[in-house]
Design a protein around this motif. Structure first.
Motif, PDB file in Angstrom:
ATOM      1  N   ILE A   1       0.847  -1.190   0.000  1.00 52.26           N
ATOM      2  CA  ILE A   1       0.000   0.000   0.000  1.00 52.26           C
ATOM      3  C   ILE A   1       0.885   1.242   0.000  1.00 52.26           C
ATOM      4  O   ILE A   1       1.762   1.406   0.844  1.00 52.26           O
ATOM      5  CB  ILE A   1      -0.915   0.012   1.235  1.00 52.26           C
ATOM      6  CG1 ILE A   1      -1.864  -1.192   1.198  1.00 52.26           C
ATOM      7  CG2 ILE A   1      -1.717   1.314   1.298  1.00 52.26           C
ATOM      8  CD1 ILE A   1      -2.654  -1.383   2.475  1.00 52.26           C
ATOM      9  N   GLN A   2       0.632   2.115  -0.945  1.00 51.50           N
ATOM     10  CA  GLN A   2       1.397   3.354  -1.053  1.00 51.50           C
ATOM     11  C   GLN A   2       0.460   4.535  -0.825  1.00 51.50           C
ATOM     12  O   GLN A   2      -0.603   4.626  -1.450  1.00 51.50           O
ATOM     13  CB  GLN A   2       2.042   3.471  -2.440  1.00 51.50           C
ATOM     14  CG  GLN A   2       2.864   4.732  -2.641  1.00 51.50           C
ATOM     15  CD  GLN A   2       3.526   4.782  -4.001  1.00 51.50           C
ATOM     16  OE1 GLN A   2       3.938   3.747  -4.542  1.00 51.50           O
ATOM     17  NE2 GLN A   2       3.634   5.969  -4.585  1.00 51.50           N
ATOM     18  N   LEU A   3       0.848   5.430   0.050  1.00 58.06           N
ATOM     19  CA  LEU A   3       0.071   6.652   0.232  1.00 58.06           C
ATOM     20  C   LEU A   3       0.210   7.535  -0.999  1.00 58.06           C
ATOM     21  O   LEU A   3       1.233   7.503  -1.684  1.00 58.06           O
ATOM     22  CB  LEU A   3       0.543   7.396   1.474  1.00 58.06           C
ATOM     23  CG  LEU A   3       0.217   6.732   2.810  1.00 58.06           C
ATOM     24  CD1 LEU A   3       0.882   7.487   3.951  1.00 58.06           C
ATOM     25  CD2 LEU A   3      -1.285   6.654   3.031  1.00 58.06           C
ATOM     26  N   PRO A   4      -0.820   8.331  -1.305  1.00 57.63           N
ATOM     27  CA  PRO A   4      -0.743   9.175  -2.497  1.00 57.63           C
ATOM     28  C   PRO A   4       0.348  10.233  -2.369  1.00 57.63           C
ATOM     29  O   PRO A   4       0.606  10.762  -1.290  1.00 57.63           O
ATOM     30  CB  PRO A   4      -2.130   9.819  -2.568  1.00 57.63           C
ATOM     31  CG  PRO A   4      -2.687   9.707  -1.192  1.00 57.63           C
ATOM     32  CD  PRO A   4      -2.115   8.459  -0.604  1.00 57.63           C
ATOM     33  N   GLU A   5       0.974  10.517  -3.485  1.00 57.38           N
ATOM     34  CA  GLU A   5       1.967  11.585  -3.562  1.00 57.38           C
ATOM     35  C   GLU A   5       1.309  12.793  -4.218  1.00 57.38           C
ATOM     36  O   GLU A   5       0.967  12.762  -5.403  1.00 57.38           O
ATOM     37  CB  GLU A   5       3.193  11.118  -4.343  1.00 57.38           C
ATOM     38  CG  GLU A   5       3.928   9.961  -3.672  1.00 57.38           C
ATOM     39  CD  GLU A   5       5.169   9.522  -4.431  1.00 57.38           C
ATOM     40  OE1 GLU A   5       5.451  10.130  -5.505  1.00 57.38           O
ATOM     41  OE2 GLU A   5       5.846   8.590  -3.975  1.00 57.38           O
ATOM     42  N   ILE A   6       1.112  13.841  -3.436  1.00 56.44           N
ATOM     43  CA  ILE A   6       0.396  15.023  -3.892  1.00 56.44           C
ATOM     44  C   ILE A   6       1.393  16.177  -4.035  1.00 56.44           C
ATOM     45  O   ILE A   6       2.159  16.450  -3.101  1.00 56.44           O
ATOM     46  CB  ILE A   6      -0.709  15.424  -2.890  1.00 56.44           C
ATOM     47  CG1 ILE A   6      -1.612  14.226  -2.563  1.00 56.44           C
ATOM     48  CG2 ILE A   6      -1.513  16.599  -3.433  1.00 56.44           C
ATOM     49  CD1 ILE A   6      -2.402  13.682  -3.719  1.00 56.44           C
ATOM     50  N   PRO A   7       1.418  16.865  -5.169  1.00 56.14           N
ATOM     51  CA  PRO A   7       2.310  18.033  -5.302  1.00 56.14           C
ATOM     52  C   PRO A   7       2.040  19.057  -4.210  1.00 56.14           C
ATOM     53  O   PRO A   7       0.929  19.156  -3.659  1.00 56.14           O
ATOM     54  CB  PRO A   7       1.945  18.582  -6.690  1.00 56.14           C
ATOM     55  CG  PRO A   7       1.422  17.397  -7.445  1.00 56.14           C
ATOM     56  CD  PRO A   7       0.696  16.567  -6.418  1.00 56.14           C
ATOM     57  N   VAL A   8       3.043  19.859  -3.880  1.00 57.47           N
ATOM     58  CA  VAL A   8       2.937  20.801  -2.768  1.00 57.47           C
ATOM     59  C   VAL A   8       2.064  22.003  -3.112  1.00 57.47           C
ATOM     60  O   VAL A   8       1.692  22.777  -2.232  1.00 57.47           O
ATOM     61  CB  VAL A   8       4.330  21.284  -2.327  1.00 57.47           C
ATOM     62  CG1 VAL A   8       5.141  20.120  -1.770  1.00 57.47           C
ATOM     63  CG2 VAL A   8       5.065  21.964  -3.473  1.00 57.47           C
ATOM     64  N   TYR A   9       1.698  22.171  -4.350  1.00 55.03           N
ATOM     65  CA  TYR A   9       0.904  23.324  -4.772  1.00 55.03           C
ATOM     66  C   TYR A   9      -0.479  23.285  -4.115  1.00 55.03           C
ATOM     67  O   TYR A   9      -1.145  22.249  -4.100  1.00 55.03           O
ATOM     68  CB  TYR A   9       0.778  23.325  -6.297  1.00 55.03           C
ATOM     69  CG  TYR A   9       0.098  24.551  -6.862  1.00 55.03           C
ATOM     70  CD1 TYR A   9       0.760  25.777  -6.896  1.00 55.03           C
ATOM     71  CD2 TYR A   9      -1.197  24.484  -7.351  1.00 55.03           C
ATOM     72  CE1 TYR A   9       0.145  26.902  -7.413  1.00 55.03           C
ATOM     73  CE2 TYR A   9      -1.824  25.605  -7.872  1.00 55.03           C
ATOM     74  CZ  TYR A   9      -1.143  26.817  -7.897  1.00 55.03           C
ATOM     75  OH  TYR A   9      -1.752  27.930  -8.419  1.00 55.03           O
ATOM     76  N   GLU A  10      -0.938  24.437  -3.555  1.00 55.61           N
ATOM     77  CA  GLU A  10      -2.207  24.488  -2.842  1.00 55.61           C
ATOM     78  C   GLU A  10      -2.990  25.738  -3.234  1.00 55.61           C
ATOM     79  O   GLU A  10      -2.414  26.803  -3.452  1.00 55.61           O
ATOM     80  CB  GLU A  10      -1.978  24.505  -1.324  1.00 55.61           C
ATOM     81  CG  GLU A  10      -1.224  23.292  -0.810  1.00 55.61           C
ATOM     82  CD  GLU A  10      -1.011  23.331   0.696  1.00 55.61           C
ATOM     83  OE1 GLU A  10      -1.471  24.313   1.335  1.00 55.61           O
ATOM     84  OE2 GLU A  10      -0.401  22.399   1.236  1.00 55.61           O
ATOM     85  N   VAL A  11      -4.319  25.595  -3.306  1.00 54.42           N
ATOM     86  CA  VAL A  11      -5.198  26.728  -3.565  1.00 54.42           C
ATOM     87  C   VAL A  11      -6.431  26.591  -2.670  1.00 54.42           C
ATOM     88  O   VAL A  11      -6.725  25.514  -2.149  1.00 54.42           O
ATOM     89  CB  VAL A  11      -5.643  26.813  -5.044  1.00 54.42           C
ATOM     90  CG1 VAL A  11      -4.443  27.047  -5.955  1.00 54.42           C
ATOM     91  CG2 VAL A  11      -6.392  25.553  -5.468  1.00 54.42           C
ATOM     92  N   SER A  12      -7.168  27.691  -2.521  1.00 56.64           N
ATOM     93  CA  SER A  12      -8.430  27.686  -1.783  1.00 56.64           C
ATOM     94  C   SER A  12      -9.585  27.809  -2.757  1.00 56.64           C
ATOM     95  O   SER A  12      -9.520  28.588  -3.721  1.00 56.64           O
ATOM     96  CB  SER A  12      -8.483  28.846  -0.790  1.00 56.64           C
ATOM     97  OG  SER A  12      -9.793  28.968  -0.235  1.00 56.64           O
ATOM     98  N   VAL A  13     -10.653  27.068  -2.499  1.00 56.49           N
ATOM     99  CA  VAL A  13     -11.819  27.140  -3.383  1.00 56.49           C
ATOM    100  C   VAL A  13     -12.461  28.526  -3.329  1.00 56.49           C
ATOM    101  O   VAL A  13     -13.141  28.932  -4.278  1.00 56.49           O
ATOM    102  CB  VAL A  13     -12.826  26.030  -3.011  1.00 56.49           C
ATOM    103  CG1 VAL A  13     -13.536  26.338  -1.687  1.00 56.49           C
ATOM    104  CG2 VAL A  13     -13.833  25.787  -4.125  1.00 56.49           C
ATOM    105  N   ILE A  14     -12.217  29.274  -2.260  1.00 54.98           N
ATOM    106  CA  ILE A  14     -12.738  30.634  -2.156  1.00 54.98           C
ATOM    107  C   ILE A  14     -12.216  31.513  -3.295  1.00 54.98           C
ATOM    108  O   ILE A  14     -12.920  32.379  -3.830  1.00 54.98           O
ATOM    109  CB  ILE A  14     -12.363  31.260  -0.786  1.00 54.98           C
ATOM    110  CG1 ILE A  14     -12.985  30.456   0.360  1.00 54.98           C
ATOM    111  CG2 ILE A  14     -12.767  32.726  -0.712  1.00 54.98           C
ATOM    112  CD1 ILE A  14     -14.486  30.481   0.387  1.00 54.98           C
ATOM    113  N   ASN A  15     -10.980  31.279  -3.698  1.00 56.18           N
ATOM    114  CA  ASN A  15     -10.362  32.087  -4.751  1.00 56.18           C
ATOM    115  C   ASN A  15     -10.956  31.827  -6.126  1.00 56.18           C
ATOM    116  O   ASN A  15     -10.633  32.537  -7.089  1.00 56.18           O
ATOM    117  CB  ASN A  15      -8.853  31.846  -4.785  1.00 56.18           C
ATOM    118  CG  ASN A  15      -8.171  32.303  -3.509  1.00 56.18           C
ATOM    119  OD1 ASN A  15      -8.663  33.206  -2.821  1.00 56.18           O
ATOM    120  ND2 ASN A  15      -7.050  31.685  -3.168  1.00 56.18           N
TER     121      ASN A  15
END
Length: 439
Positions: free
Chosen positions: A25-39
């Motif tokens: 089992i491998q945990l997902p690798e998510i890029p560090v880029y983040e945004v808010s749905v408010i924007n």
């Protein structure tokens, strides 16, 4: 026939098998880029439809190669589904609520499965297909808002349910199994299809139209620290179908149907997919509350194997604690199941293993064997403590009960068409002591 000494994994081999599951089992690798749905125009006032804002934010992240979409505190009305992309994390901050609308026309048809048969139906409220590295995290709430809407379809679904099964048995091409508008098959709340490296952690799940979390043809899955408050009809907590390499841990179930149901397709279609059984599943440290705690079936025609359940506790009444259900429509197998250190309170039946579910079918008997149940406490069984039902020509075999104490039961044991059933240190009622003397 009662016997002992049939083969099972040694403690060392069992531990090695569990470690092998975890290693796969491998945990997902998510890029560090983040945004808010408010924007992207969302407003958490419970009034504005935020569907377009979520879609825009997800498409933006897709162009960036993935990342995390933050949902701040607030109630977000979403009239339509959220469709995931690869390398994507949906993060619900404390106090964030996703509240889905329930106009069927807002949910287009997608490829899915309904009670074990592949169909095209209304999109689940959160959905993804052919994805890698996906997650839902945080401490917010996913609310299907279904009790006054989708739930009204339950009395209307019979004709469509029977039609889907007819299509399964007759081999109707999947592209022609189109339901959706004008039909009454309720969609799942969260469903991922043919995807891998999946994490669901921390969020609360409420008020699903149908099953809560359905993983179809997935692998490398971690489900942890979820909580449930979902009491509609058929609100199974977690349904695994043709899915492998799964860790389920530290989950607080409180839902209206099966807490965990392990499945693998229905009837002819399921048997045709026998190369992809549900397998390699580790369940630990969970709190059960609902209709049944752990269920295998009834749709399990491709087979279920190598399931480990340990260190779990039930709270409140359960109709059945452990429930394996198949019938002579299914075929397939249930084997290599290990259940250890689980406590139940009041039940109707503590253990119910049956190859005659609903008394249906003919010609395709399932094989149930190699089941090892140990260190179980149960307060009461108002029906029967232990039920095992096979067929004369397809007996349930190699089942061991070890260190079992059911404090009170209306009926003790009902076992038919079995072989090699082993009881070691099993007490139903009060433990007998020394025999009384003649007065």
């Amino acid at each position: 026939m009662f016997t002992s000494g049939f083969a099972q994994l040694s403690p060392e081999a069992k531990q090695a098998k569990k470690e092998a599951i975890l290693a796969a089992i491998q945990l997902p690798e998510i890029p560090v880029y983040e945004v808010s749905v408010i924007n992207f125009g969302a407003k958490g006032d419970g009034k504005k439809d935020c569907k377009k804002a979520f879609d825009k934010a997800i498409q933006h992240l897709k162009k960036k190669g993935g990342g995390t979409l933050h949902v701040p505190k607030g109630t977000y009305l979403i009239n339509g589904p959220i469709h995931f992309i690869s390398h994507f994390n949906l993060h619900l901050e404390e106090g964030a609520v996703l509240q889905f609308g329930s106009n069927p026309e807002d949910y287009p048809t997608v490829f899915t499965s309904w009670e074990g048969t592949f169909v095209y139906n209304h999109s689940p409220l959160i959905y993804g297909k052919y994805l890698t590295d996906i997650s839902i995290t945080g401490t917010g709430i996913i609310d299907g808002e279904a009790s006054e809407t989708w739930l009204q379809w339950k009395p209307k679904e019979t004709a469509d349910k029977l039609l889907s099964r007819k299509m399964n048995h007759e081999g109707t091409p999947i592209k022609d199994r189109v339901f959706g508008n004008g039909h009454y098959l309720r969609p799942q709340l969260i469903q991922f299809v043919n995807s891998k490296n999946i994490l669901l952690e921390g969020v609360q799940i409420e008020d699903a139209p149908f099953w809560c979390v359905h993983l179809l043809q997935c692998e490398s899955v971690t489900l942890r620290k979820l909580t449930y408050d979902a009491h509609n009809k058929n609100n199974d907590g977690i349904d695994l179908e043709y899915t492998r390499n799964v860790l389920i841990e530290d989950i607080k179930f409180n839902n209206g149907d099966d807490n965990i149901a392990i499945k693998a397709g229905r009837d002819h279609e399921g048997r045709a997919n026998a190369a992809t059984p549900s397998e390699n599943i580790l369940i630990r440290n969970c709190s059960f509350k609902g209709l049944h705690s752990l269920v295998i079936g009834s749709e399990m025609s491709a087979g279920v194997q190598d399931v480990f359940v340990e260190n779990c506790t039930a709270h409140g009444y359960l109709k059945r604690g452990i429930y394996f259900k198949t019938n002579a429509d299914r075929g397939g197998f249930i084997k290599d199941i290990y259940i250890d250190n689980v406590s139940f309170k009041d039940t109707e039946d503590c253990f119910y293993i049956t190859a005659n579910y609903h008394g249906e079918g003919s010609g395709f008997n399932s094989k149930i064997k190699d089941v090892f149940i140990s260190n179980i406490q149960c307060t009461s069984a108002s029906g029967t403590a232990i039920v095992i039902q096979g067929y004369p020509e397809s007996k349930v075999e190699n089942v061991q009960f070890k260190n079992i104490h059911i404090q009170k039961a209306t009926n003790g044991i009902s076992i038919t068409n079995t072989q090699h059933i082993d009881f070691k240190d099993v007490i139903i009622g009060e433990a007998a002591t020394v025999p009384t003397a003649v007065k």
